[in-house]
Design an enzyme around this catalytic site. Structure first.
Site, PDB file in Angstrom:
ATOM      1  N   ASP A   8       0.872  -1.175   0.000  1.00 38.59           N
ATOM      2  CA  ASP A   8       0.000   0.000   0.000  1.00 38.59           C
ATOM      3  C   ASP A   8       0.914   1.231   0.000  1.00 38.59           C
ATOM      4  O   ASP A   8       2.133   1.107  -0.204  1.00 38.59           O
ATOM      5  CB  ASP A   8      -0.979  -0.041   1.191  1.00 38.59           C
ATOM      6  CG  ASP A   8      -0.299   0.125   2.534  1.00 38.59           C
ATOM      7  OD1 ASP A   8       0.958   0.149   2.584  1.00 38.59           O
ATOM      8  OD2 ASP A   8      -1.010   0.242   3.553  1.00 38.59           O
ATOM      9  N   CYS A  66       3.542  -3.123   3.945  1.00 40.03           N
ATOM     10  CA  CYS A  66       2.632  -2.034   4.315  1.00 40.03           C
ATOM     11  C   CYS A  66       3.286  -1.319   5.496  1.00 40.03           C
ATOM     12  O   CYS A  66       4.499  -1.487   5.703  1.00 40.03           O
ATOM     13  CB  CYS A  66       1.215  -2.540   4.604  1.00 40.03           C
ATOM     14  SG  CYS A  66       1.028  -3.627   6.030  1.00 40.03           S
ATOM     15  N   THR A  68       3.043  -1.725   8.742  1.00 39.34           N
ATOM     16  CA  THR A  68       3.519  -2.688   9.742  1.00 39.34           C
ATOM     17  C   THR A  68       3.872  -4.048   9.162  1.00 39.34           C
ATOM     18  O   THR A  68       4.507  -4.860   9.838  1.00 39.34           O
ATOM     19  CB  THR A  68       2.417  -2.941  10.785  1.00 39.34           C
ATOM     20  OG1 THR A  68       1.257  -3.433  10.084  1.00 39.34           O
ATOM     21  CG2 THR A  68       2.055  -1.659  11.538  1.00 39.34           C
ATOM     22  N   HIS A  99      11.254 -23.937   8.238  1.00 36.74           N
ATOM     23  CA  HIS A  99      10.272 -24.760   8.955  1.00 36.74           C
ATOM     24  C   HIS A  99       8.849 -24.597   8.432  1.00 36.74           C
ATOM     25  O   HIS A  99       8.076 -25.550   8.468  1.00 36.74           O
ATOM     26  CB  HIS A  99      10.287 -24.415  10.451  1.00 36.74           C
ATOM     27  CG  HIS A  99      11.514 -24.914  11.160  1.00 36.74           C
ATOM     28  ND1 HIS A  99      11.652 -24.903  12.525  1.00 36.74           N
ATOM     29  CD2 HIS A  99      12.672 -25.448  10.676  1.00 36.74           C
ATOM     30  CE1 HIS A  99      12.836 -25.410  12.860  1.00 36.74           C
ATOM     31  NE2 HIS A  99      13.483 -25.733  11.750  1.00 36.74           N
ATOM     32  N   HIS A 134       8.852 -31.165   9.109  1.00 31.42           N
ATOM     33  CA  HIS A 134       8.173 -29.882   8.885  1.00 31.42           C
ATOM     34  C   HIS A 134       7.129 -29.975   7.770  1.00 31.42           C
ATOM     35  O   HIS A 134       6.167 -29.217   7.757  1.00 31.42           O
ATOM     36  CB  HIS A 134       9.196 -28.782   8.577  1.00 31.42           C
ATOM     37  CG  HIS A 134      10.198 -28.638   9.664  1.00 31.42           C
ATOM     38  ND1 HIS A 134       9.856 -28.212  10.925  1.00 31.42           N
ATOM     39  CD2 HIS A 134      11.528 -28.911   9.702  1.00 31.42           C
ATOM     40  CE1 HIS A 134      10.930 -28.217  11.689  1.00 31.42           C
ATOM     41  NE2 HIS A 134      11.965 -28.637  10.975  1.00 31.42           N
TER      42      HIS A 134
END
Ligand code: RB5
Length: 150
Positions: A8, A66, A68, A99, A134
């Site tokens: 964004d 973005c 965060t 993993h 995994h």
């Protein structure tokens, strides 16, 4: 390698730094928008676009940004087959691939400096999925998705 990118306005500048960094290494970078840091736009649109390209195998993996890294990752993770990890350190970047076999990486421009962000990107791209025990756990993530997507 072909990587899809999205952001964004809040992640636009970091996205451009990452594309510039990877393009210098010869990596094919496809930008799904947004196109500037000025116009306020909605991060789910761009998370979805990149995630759909990854799920369709139009690109090998995706990197989204973005403010965060959180909102755009939440949107990406709604697309079946996507494992998008929000990461702020190199250890988690490696583990998200080794993993969790993350096929998308999400970073926060308002969280990370340029230097650390680029180190995270390099660490993530250089790490291979370990498979083995995994794989079963990643399959179990897919099983959760399948249960709710019927
Ligand atoms: C936009 O202001 C901001 O909310 C967005 O970039 C992101 O941080 C959301 O998770």
């Amino acid at each position: 390698m072909k990587i899809g990118f999205g952001s964004d306005h809040g992640g636009y500048n970091l996205k451009c730094e990452i594309i510039e960094h990877l393009a210098k290494k010869g990596i094919d970078c496809i930008d799904f928008g947004a196109d500037d840091a000025v116009q306020s736009v909605d991060y789910p649109i761009y998370g979805q676009r990149v995630a759909e390209a990854v799920a369709a195998k139009d690109v090998d993996c995706g990197i989204v940004c973005c403010g965060t890294g959180i909102g755009i990752s939440l949107a990406a993770n709604k697309v079946p087959g996507i494992r998008c990890a929000v990461v702020s350190d190199t250890f988690s970047a490696k583990m998200s691939k080794a993993h969790n076999n993350a096929n998308m990486l999400s970073l926060g421009e308002r969280v990370l400096g340029r230097g650390l962000a680029l180190e995270i990107v390099d660490a993530w791209l250089e790490t291979e999925f370990e498979g083995g025990r995994h794989q079963k756990r990643v399959d179990l993530i897919s099983a959760v998705e399948e249960k709710y997507n019927k």
